[in-house]
Design an enzyme around this catalytic site. Structure first.
Site, PDB file in Angstrom:
ATOM      1  N   LYS A 252       0.865  -1.181   0.000  1.00 44.96           N
ATOM      2  CA  LYS A 252       0.000   0.000   0.000  1.00 44.96           C
ATOM      3  C   LYS A 252       0.904   1.235   0.000  1.00 44.96           C
ATOM      4  CE  LYS A 252      -3.537   2.397   2.656  1.00 44.96           C
ATOM      5  NZ  LYS A 252      -4.525   2.304   3.725  1.00 44.96           N
TER       6      LYS A 252
ATOM      7  N   LYS B   1      -2.204  -1.493  -3.887  1.00 45.24           N
ATOM      8  CA  LYS B   1      -3.058  -0.314  -3.807  1.00 45.24           C
ATOM      9  C   LYS B   1      -2.211   0.943  -3.874  1.00 45.24           C
ATOM     10  CE  LYS B   1      -5.955   2.003  -0.502  1.00 45.24           C
ATOM     11  NZ  LYS B   1      -6.332   2.126   0.854  1.00 45.24           N
TER      12      LYS B   1
END
Ligand code: PBG
Length: 337
Positions: free
Chosen positions: A209, A262
């Site tokens: 992330k 992400k």
């Protein structure tokens, strides 16, 4: 074989032919639809920067979940906006927390839909960071000294994350998805779940992330903008690829069943490499900023919304993500279901 014997356009002449040889098929299966749950009743509060997305009270979230399922979607992910915030993220782990309430209600009213629980603390912390904050007494100053004025504590945060995961599991959560980026969180959550008898609840780790500007609209939707500083001391540097492989590896070593990259579209290289390298289900998050850009450009008449929506998601799937978290999930299901 070269031209004129080879003519690649032969297989592109009609939609029937193109569809016949298509390599990547976008289907509603594997799409995960995010919902933002807030206190109250009968509330559908639109998010300005995310047209079509709302804060929903539990009763409205149930309706939304029912609609998602009837359109052929298999999974939703829940984010919570608690009534009050503090410095222990109490709203994240109490039994009657907003996400726990929504989970119970949706499980009861809409059986047969997978519910994924985003496990993070930023929405529940008064300061908006994803972990416990300690403020050091060091003299405020320029540069390095100023930067050291506060610290997001890793290890004490793990306990709260584990507590949050267990309380979500108790409420009936099907999948636990930690998105905080603390070191060791997957192991802490796995241990806690197992200890409480939830050894069959899988973990989908937001493994790679990035500290991304593309999360802007989400922070409006989830009311989770950090009150000071930013998330760069725990989320990843957008410049780093190899580090993403290390993050994924360590989450898998700690017991993650599925992994996520992400944001999605700016990180297709990371998705592709993760697909080649790790043999577990791979998800990607088409985040709020990716959604907002497409919506905004479409509203201006600069792009064809439907076409770009499908193209963006097809690209993410082509890169290797079998599951995609996307605010377009319902629209895609309506079109392709
Ligand atoms: C919680 C979390 C965030 C997103 C998902 N979980 C925000 C953040 O890290 O700042 C972003 C999702 C999106 O932008 O759509 N930490």
């Amino acid at each position: 074989m070269t031209f004129p014997v080879s003519r690649l356009r032969r297989l592109r002449r009609t939609e029937l032919m193109r569809s016949f040889v298509r390599e990547t098929r976008l289907t509603p299966e594997g799409l995960i639809y995010p919902l933002f749950v807030c206190p109250g009743e009968g509330i559908r509060k639109p998010i300005g920067s995310m047209p079509g997305v709302c804060n929903l009270s539990v009763d409205e979230a149930v309706k939304e979940a029912r609609e998602a399922k009837s359109l052929g979607l298999q999974a939703i992910i829940l984010f919570g906006l608690p009534a009050t915030k503090d410095e222990q993220a109490t709203g994240a782990w109490v039994d009657d927390g907003i996400v726990q309430q929504a989970t119970r209600a949706i499980k009861r009213e809409v059986p047969g839909l997978l519910i994924v629980g985003d496990v993070c603390l930023c929405e529940y912390m008064s300061h908006g960071h994803c972990g416990i904050v300690t403020r050091s007494n060091s003299v405020a100053g320029e540069g390095a000294a100023a930067a050291a004025e506060y610290e997001i504590e890793n290890d004490s945060t793990l306990e709260i994350l584990a507590k949050t995961a267990v309380s979500q599991a108790r409420a009936g959560m099907d999948i636990i998805a930690p998105s905080d980026m603390m070191d060791g969180r997957v192991m802490a959550i796995r241990d806690a779940l197992d200890e409480e008898g939830f050894e069959n609840i899988p973990i989908l780790a937001y493994a790679a992330k990035y500290a991304s500007g593309f999360y802007g609209p989400f922070r409006e939707a989830a009311d989770s903008t950090p009150q000071f500083g930013d998330r760069r001391s725990y989320q990843m540097d957008p410049a780093n690829f190899r580090e993403a492989m290390l993050e994924i590896e360590s989450d898998l070593d700690e017991g993650a069943d599925m992994i996520m990259v992400k944001p999605a579209m700016p990180y297709l290289d990371v998705i592709h490499a993760a697909r080649e390298r790790f043999d577990v289900p791979l998800a990607a998050y088409q985040v709020s900023g990716e959604y907002a850009m497409i919506e905004a450009a479409a509203r201006n008449g600069w792009i064809d919304r439907e076409r770009v929506m499908l193209e963006s998601l097809t690209s993410i799937r082509r890169a290797g993500a079998s599951m995609i978290l996307t605010y377009f999930a319902k629209d895609v299901a309506r079109l392709l279901g």
